[in-house]
Design a protein around this motif. Structure first.
Motif, mmCIF file in Angstrom:
data_model
loop_
_atom_site.group_PDB
_atom_site.id
_atom_site.type_symbol
_atom_site.label_atom_id
_atom_site.label_comp_id
_atom_site.label_asym_id
_atom_site.label_seq_id
_atom_site.Cartn_x
_atom_site.Cartn_y
_atom_site.Cartn_z
ATOM 1 N N SER A 1 83.511 59.860 5.019
ATOM 2 C CA SER A 1 82.687 59.064 5.936
ATOM 3 C C SER A 1 81.418 59.810 6.308
ATOM 4 O O SER A 1 80.329 59.239 6.347
ATOM 5 N N SER A 2 81.576 61.092 6.575
ATOM 6 C CA SER A 2 80.425 61.929 6.907
ATOM 7 C C SER A 2 79.434 61.987 5.751
ATOM 8 O O SER A 2 78.221 61.941 5.950
ATOM 9 N N LEU A 3 79.943 62.067 4.547
ATOM 10 C CA LEU A 3 79.095 62.099 3.362
ATOM 11 C C LEU A 3 78.287 60.808 3.235
ATOM 12 O O LEU A 3 77.090 60.844 2.933
ATOM 13 N N ILE A 4 78.920 59.679 3.481
ATOM 14 C CA ILE A 4 78.208 58.395 3.429
ATOM 15 C C ILE A 4 77.140 58.340 4.523
ATOM 16 O O ILE A 4 76.018 57.887 4.273
ATOM 17 N N LEU A 5 77.472 58.806 5.705
ATOM 18 C CA LEU A 5 76.475 58.821 6.781
ATOM 19 C C LEU A 5 75.303 59.721 6.413
ATOM 20 O O LEU A 5 74.138 59.385 6.681
ATOM 21 N N ASN A 6 75.577 60.847 5.773
ATOM 22 C CA ASN A 6 74.490 61.729 5.331
ATOM 23 C C ASN A 6 73.633 61.057 4.272
ATOM 24 O O ASN A 6 72.410 61.179 4.295
ATOM 25 N N LEU A 7 74.254 60.341 3.352
ATOM 26 C CA LEU A 7 73.496 59.595 2.352
ATOM 27 C C LEU A 7 72.564 58.601 3.036
ATOM 28 O O LEU A 7 71.385 58.511 2.708
ATOM 29 N N ARG A 8 73.094 57.874 4.001
ATOM 30 C CA ARG A 8 72.299 56.880 4.731
ATOM 31 C C ARG A 8 71.160 57.538 5.505
ATOM 32 O O ARG A 8 70.024 57.057 5.489
ATOM 33 N N LEU A 9 71.486 58.629 6.202
ATOM 34 C CA LEU A 9 70.458 59.338 6.962
ATOM 35 C C LEU A 9 69.362 59.869 6.048
ATOM 36 O O LEU A 9 68.177 59.757 6.359
ATOM 37 N N TRP A 10 69.759 60.446 4.928
ATOM 38 C CA TRP A 10 68.775 61.009 4.001
ATOM 39 C C TRP A 10 67.830 59.919 3.514
ATOM 40 O O TRP A 10 66.624 60.133 3.426
ATOM 41 N N CYS A 11 68.375 58.755 3.229
ATOM 42 C CA CYS A 11 67.554 57.648 2.737
ATOM 43 C C CYS A 11 66.659 57.050 3.824
ATOM 44 O O CYS A 11 65.695 56.351 3.518
ATOM 45 N N GLU A 12 66.955 57.325 5.080
ATOM 46 C CA GLU A 12 66.136 56.829 6.186
ATOM 47 C C GLU A 12 64.782 57.534 6.259
ATOM 48 O O GLU A 12 63.848 57.033 6.842
ATOM 49 N N GLY A 13 64.701 58.723 5.705
ATOM 50 C CA GLY A 13 63.434 59.446 5.712
ATOM 51 C C GLY A 13 63.502 60.754 6.463
ATOM 52 O O GLY A 13 64.582 61.289 6.730
ATOM 53 N N PRO A 14 62.339 61.287 6.839
ATOM 54 C CA PRO A 14 62.257 62.627 7.436
ATOM 55 C C PRO A 14 63.120 62.839 8.677
ATOM 56 O O PRO A 14 63.716 63.901 8.835
ATOM 57 N N GLN A 15 63.205 61.851 9.564
ATOM 58 C CA GLN A 15 64.025 62.038 10.764
ATOM 59 C C GLN A 15 65.500 62.182 10.411
ATOM 60 O O GLN A 15 66.188 63.058 10.926
ATOM 61 N N GLY A 16 65.976 61.332 9.534
ATOM 62 C CA GLY A 16 67.367 61.409 9.109
ATOM 63 C C GLY A 16 67.654 62.696 8.363
ATOM 64 O O GLY A 16 68.697 63.328 8.547
ATOM 65 N N GLN A 17 66.708 63.107 7.529
ATOM 66 C CA GLN A 17 66.873 64.340 6.757
ATOM 67 C C GLN A 17 66.924 65.549 7.669
ATOM 68 O O GLN A 17 67.728 66.462 7.466
ATOM 69 N N SER A 18 66.099 65.568 8.702
ATOM 70 C CA SER A 18 66.135 66.706 9.627
ATOM 71 C C SER A 18 67.436 66.719 10.422
ATOM 72 O O SER A 18 67.943 67.784 10.766
ATOM 73 N N GLN A 19 68.010 65.554 10.685
ATOM 74 C CA GLN A 19 69.301 65.505 11.371
ATOM 75 C C GLN A 19 70.392 66.119 10.484
ATOM 76 O O GLN A 19 71.254 66.843 10.969
ATOM 77 N N ILE A 20 70.337 65.844 9.187
ATOM 78 C CA ILE A 20 71.304 66.436 8.258
ATOM 79 C C ILE A 20 71.159 67.951 8.256
ATOM 80 O O ILE A 20 72.150 68.675 8.327
ATOM 81 N N TRP A 21 69.920 68.453 8.190
ATOM 82 C CA TRP A 21 69.682 69.896 8.214
ATOM 83 C C TRP A 21 70.261 70.505 9.488
ATOM 84 O O TRP A 21 70.922 71.542 9.440
ATOM 85 N N ARG A 22 70.041 69.853 10.632
ATOM 86 C CA ARG A 22 70.579 70.369 11.900
ATOM 87 C C ARG A 22 72.104 70.410 11.862
ATOM 88 O O ARG A 22 72.721 71.385 12.300
ATOM 89 N N ASP A 23 72.724 69.350 11.347
ATOM 90 C CA ASP A 23 74.186 69.297 11.278
ATOM 91 C C ASP A 23 74.749 70.405 10.390
ATOM 92 O O ASP A 23 75.734 71.051 10.745
ATOM 93 N N TYR A 24 74.135 70.624 9.240
ATOM 94 C CA TYR A 24 74.584 71.698 8.347
ATOM 95 C C TYR A 24 74.427 73.053 9.039
ATOM 96 O O TYR A 24 75.310 73.904 8.953
ATOM 97 N N HIS A 25 73.306 73.254 9.718
ATOM 98 C CA HIS A 25 73.060 74.547 10.369
ATOM 99 C C HIS A 25 73.966 74.775 11.574
ATOM 100 O O HIS A 25 74.235 75.918 11.927
#
Length: 159
Positions: A24-48
């Motif tokens: 589920s988390s992986l799907i949410l990351n896919l969705r966030l990444w496709c949303e653009g820079p804001q979603g991508q930065s959220q993924i980076w924060r979560d990983y960190h």
């Protein structure tokens, strides 16, 4: 040959609640990444937040490379549901299956699965990336599960 239907790949085939937490988390990351820079930065924060600094950087870069490769080599636009949607579309389900099979060590099968989304020239590369991403996703959720199991059992969590 007929033109692609615009929602091809978006048909609901499952729900996030029917999947393992890491999926589920992986799907949410896919969705966030496709949303653009804001979603991508959220993924980076979560990983960190979840991994040591160097590993977080490497794993997030692997996720980003996987996403860019899939999108650049895709037969058609990758179809996804909204970040807040509880449904799982067919492209999203293929993505999760790709990552699961690859991280289970079945790279040949994962390469075949990747050809449902992208061209065969990148299939092996996609499978290897998917394996790394899956191992990391599973590791993050194992750590979360260990933390959750350490919580007192007599406490009710409302949110």
């Amino acid at each position: 040959m007929t033109a692609s239907h615009p929602s091809r790949g978006g048909a609901t085939v499952s729900a996030l609640s029917h999947m393992e937490a890491w999926e589920s988390s992986l799907i949410l990351n896919l969705r966030l990444w496709c949303e653009g820079p804001q979603g991508q930065s959220q993924i980076w924060r979560d990983y960190h937040r979840s991994l040591p600094k160097q590993q977080a950087h490497e794993m997030c870069a692997a996720f980003e490379t996987l996403m860019r490769t899939l999108i650049d080599c895709a037969y058609r636009p990758l179809v996804r549901h909204d970040v807040s949607c509880a449904c799982v579309g067919s492209d999203e389900c293929v993505f999760v299956n790709l990552v699961r099979v690859a991280s289970d060590g079945h790279l040949n099968d994962a390469a075949l699965i990747s050809t449902l989304l992208a061209g065969p020239a990148q299939a092996e590369h996609i499978a290897i990336l998917a394996g790394r991403v899956g191992e990391c996703s599973r590791q993050i959720h194992e750590q979360i599960s260990e933390f959750s199991s350490a919580l007192p059992k007599n406490v009710v969590r409302l949110h």
